[in-house]
Design a protein around this motif. Sequence first.
Motif, PDB file in Angstrom:
ATOM      1  N   ASP A 183       0.921  -1.133  -0.105  1.00 44.39           N
ATOM      2  CA  ASP A 183      -0.243  -0.009   0.089  1.00 44.39           C
ATOM      3  C   ASP A 183       1.003   1.067  -0.174  1.00 44.39           C
ATOM      4  OD1 ASP A 183      -1.581   2.100   0.683  1.00 44.39           O
ATOM      5  OD2 ASP A 183      -3.014   0.972   1.854  1.00 44.39           O
ATOM      6  N   ASN A 184       0.821   1.874  -1.203  1.00 48.15           N
ATOM      7  CA  ASN A 184       1.745   3.091  -1.382  1.00 48.15           C
ATOM      8  C   ASN A 184       1.223   4.364  -1.339  1.00 48.15           C
ATOM      9  OD1 ASN A 184       4.470   4.175  -1.986  1.00 48.15           O
ATOM     10  ND2 ASN A 184       3.873   4.389  -4.147  1.00 48.15           N
ATOM     11  N   VAL A 185       0.081   4.473  -0.342  1.00 44.03           N
ATOM     12  CA  VAL A 185      -0.802   5.677  -0.441  1.00 44.03           C
ATOM     13  C   VAL A 185      -0.057   6.892  -0.100  1.00 44.03           C
ATOM     14  CG1 VAL A 185      -1.727   5.099   1.871  1.00 44.03           C
ATOM     15  CG2 VAL A 185      -3.115   6.286   0.131  1.00 44.03           C
ATOM     16  N   PHE A 186       0.767   6.927   0.903  1.00 48.24           N
ATOM     17  CA  PHE A 186       1.439   8.002   1.424  1.00 48.24           C
ATOM     18  C   PHE A 186       2.496   8.575   0.607  1.00 48.24           C
ATOM     19  CE2 PHE A 186      -0.109   8.325   5.906  1.00 48.24           C
ATOM     20  CZ  PHE A 186      -0.202   9.823   5.920  1.00 48.24           C
ATOM     21  N   VAL A 203      -1.287  -1.086  -4.178  1.00 44.13           N
ATOM     22  CA  VAL A 203      -2.512  -0.278  -4.131  1.00 44.13           C
ATOM     23  C   VAL A 203      -2.491   1.081  -3.569  1.00 44.13           C
ATOM     24  CG1 VAL A 203      -3.647  -2.752  -3.657  1.00 44.13           C
ATOM     25  CG2 VAL A 203      -2.781  -1.508  -1.569  1.00 44.13           C
ATOM     26  N   TYR A 204      -3.566   1.715  -3.928  1.00 42.96           N
ATOM     27  CA  TYR A 204      -3.663   3.083  -3.472  1.00 42.96           C
ATOM     28  C   TYR A 204      -4.973   3.238  -3.234  1.00 42.96           C
ATOM     29  CZ  TYR A 204       0.847   4.151  -5.928  1.00 42.96           C
ATOM     30  OH  TYR A 204       2.239   4.245  -5.933  1.00 42.96           O
ATOM     31  N   SER A 205      -5.435   4.188  -2.325  1.00 43.88           N
ATOM     32  CA  SER A 205      -6.747   4.900  -2.008  1.00 43.88           C
ATOM     33  C   SER A 205      -6.335   6.431  -2.860  1.00 43.88           C
ATOM     34  CB  SER A 205      -6.685   5.307  -0.568  1.00 43.88           C
ATOM     35  OG  SER A 205      -7.784   6.382  -0.526  1.00 43.88           O
ATOM     36  N   ALA A 206      -7.146   6.405  -4.180  1.00 39.30           N
ATOM     37  CA  ALA A 206      -7.194   7.622  -4.794  1.00 39.30           C
ATOM     38  C   ALA A 206      -7.915   9.044  -4.143  1.00 39.30           C
ATOM     39  CB  ALA A 206      -7.933   7.433  -6.098  1.00 39.30           C
ATOM     40  N   THR A 207      -8.634   8.499  -2.955  1.00 46.31           N
ATOM     41  CA  THR A 207      -9.312   9.678  -2.094  1.00 46.31           C
ATOM     42  C   THR A 207      -8.104  10.458  -1.346  1.00 46.31           C
ATOM     43  OG1 THR A 207     -10.789   7.683  -1.527  1.00 46.31           O
ATOM     44  CG2 THR A 207     -10.782   9.585  -0.339  1.00 46.31           C
ATOM     45  N   ASP A 211      -5.949  12.111  -5.696  1.00 46.04           N
ATOM     46  CA  ASP A 211      -7.158  13.197  -6.182  1.00 46.04           C
ATOM     47  C   ASP A 211      -6.711  14.474  -5.585  1.00 46.04           C
ATOM     48  OD1 ASP A 211      -9.818  14.673  -6.197  1.00 46.04           O
ATOM     49  OD2 ASP A 211     -10.280  14.215  -4.332  1.00 46.04           O
ATOM     50  N   GLY A 212      -6.284  14.533  -4.376  1.00 47.93           N
ATOM     51  CA  GLY A 212      -5.704  15.823  -3.815  1.00 47.93           C
ATOM     52  C   GLY A 212      -6.365  16.749  -3.443  1.00 47.93           C
ATOM     53  N   GLN A 213      -7.770  16.640  -3.797  1.00 45.59           N
ATOM     54  CA  GLN A 213      -8.641  17.829  -3.419  1.00 45.59           C
ATOM     55  C   GLN A 213      -9.786  17.703  -2.526  1.00 45.59           C
ATOM     56  OE1 GLN A 213      -8.892  19.748  -7.808  1.00 45.59           O
ATOM     57  NE2 GLN A 213      -8.481  17.612  -7.746  1.00 45.59           N
ATOM     58  N   GLY A 214      -9.948  16.282  -1.996  1.00 44.35           N
ATOM     59  CA  GLY A 214     -10.914  16.034  -1.275  1.00 44.35           C
ATOM     60  C   GLY A 214     -12.240  15.869  -1.670  1.00 44.35           C
ATOM     61  N   ARG A 215     -12.638  15.590  -3.120  1.00 44.91           N
ATOM     62  CA  ARG A 215     -13.718  15.427  -3.736  1.00 44.91           C
ATOM     63  C   ARG A 215     -14.205  14.288  -3.888  1.00 44.91           C
ATOM     64  NH1 ARG A 215     -12.623  20.114  -8.357  1.00 44.91           N
ATOM     65  NH2 ARG A 215     -11.287  18.213  -9.022  1.00 44.91           N
ATOM     66  N   CYS A 216     -13.487  13.233  -3.784  1.00 44.31           N
ATOM     67  CA  CYS A 216     -13.973  12.013  -4.400  1.00 44.31           C
ATOM     68  C   CYS A 216     -13.366  10.669  -3.738  1.00 44.31           C
ATOM     69  CB  CYS A 216     -13.574  11.684  -6.063  1.00 44.31           C
ATOM     70  SG  CYS A 216     -12.050  11.681  -6.300  1.00 44.31           S
ATOM     71  N   LEU A 217     -14.032   9.456  -3.778  1.00 41.63           N
ATOM     72  CA  LEU A 217     -13.571   8.379  -3.307  1.00 41.63           C
ATOM     73  C   LEU A 217     -13.111   7.426  -4.384  1.00 41.63           C
ATOM     74  CD1 LEU A 217     -16.378   7.769  -0.868  1.00 41.63           C
ATOM     75  CD2 LEU A 217     -14.071   8.097  -0.372  1.00 41.63           C
ATOM     76  N   CYS A 250     -13.817  13.880 -11.425  1.00 45.58           N
ATOM     77  CA  CYS A 250     -13.436  14.714 -10.370  1.00 45.58           C
ATOM     78  C   CYS A 250     -11.960  14.780 -10.191  1.00 45.58           C
ATOM     79  CB  CYS A 250     -14.119  14.072  -9.312  1.00 45.58           C
ATOM     80  SG  CYS A 250     -15.861  14.488  -9.094  1.00 45.58           S
ATOM     81  N   CYS A 251     -11.293  13.764 -10.291  1.00 44.96           N
ATOM     82  CA  CYS A 251      -9.691  13.993 -10.155  1.00 44.96           C
ATOM     83  C   CYS A 251      -9.069  14.768 -11.253  1.00 44.96           C
ATOM     84  CB  CYS A 251      -9.017  12.277 -10.272  1.00 44.96           C
ATOM     85  SG  CYS A 251      -9.519  11.377  -8.855  1.00 44.96           S
TER      86      CYS A 251
END
Length: 251
Positions: A183-186, A203-207, A211-217, A250-251
Amino acid sequence: MTDRTFHPETLLVHGGTLRSQFGETSEALFLTQGYVYDSAEQAEARFTGESPGYQYSRFSNPTVTMFEERMALLEGAEVARATATGMAAVTAAMLCQVKAGDHVVAAKALFGSCRYIVEDLLPRLGVASTLIDGADLQAWKDAARPETVAFFLESPTNPTLELVDIEAVAAIAHAAGARLVVDNVFATPMWQKPMALGADVVVYSATKHIDGQGRCLGGVVLCSQEFLDKHLQTFIRQTGPSMSPFTPGCC
């Protein structure tokens, strides 16, 4: 566009771009669940995988494909599959490759929901799990069993920012006949590419930063074509943790 020699800044904007016949400059939102076929035979070939193309947006969607291609280019992975959330990506990456009687080793320092998957959900399905100190390389070696199929870790970890030697753990996993899921999310693929260090699945959380803007999951699993064909594709197709086309829009 599939040229992996472009700079990351270019790939972030243009990677994976797929234009329709209208020549739009930004990604189009394909808000459709089904697709049109020239014949019943073509429809059958699409659903059996004999012919390329879209069949049903639970399986794949042009807007989502652009996101997947872009992430694969940024990561240096052969393929990617997007999911509805980051935890859907983690769950799919782990469950698609295990069966009752298998064993998983994971670092203790994990995001809380990831800990749930490893130490609660997997054992319910007959998959044993062992949690160890991820920074202790000997602990990884000692925890491996003949039935171990996967190692799982985060580095840096969420939220403690603990670091794990990905390259060293990958070597230990492969020596034990297991795959390494990271998990490389950070770090994101901008600062760390686990596959270049030996990881088999990322794996990533695109959230989060993607995304970087707090708009999507959203989430994404990156892997080899072999892993996709043997494990992940059927799991996603049949269980449906699919990303909505609104998310990459959104991303």
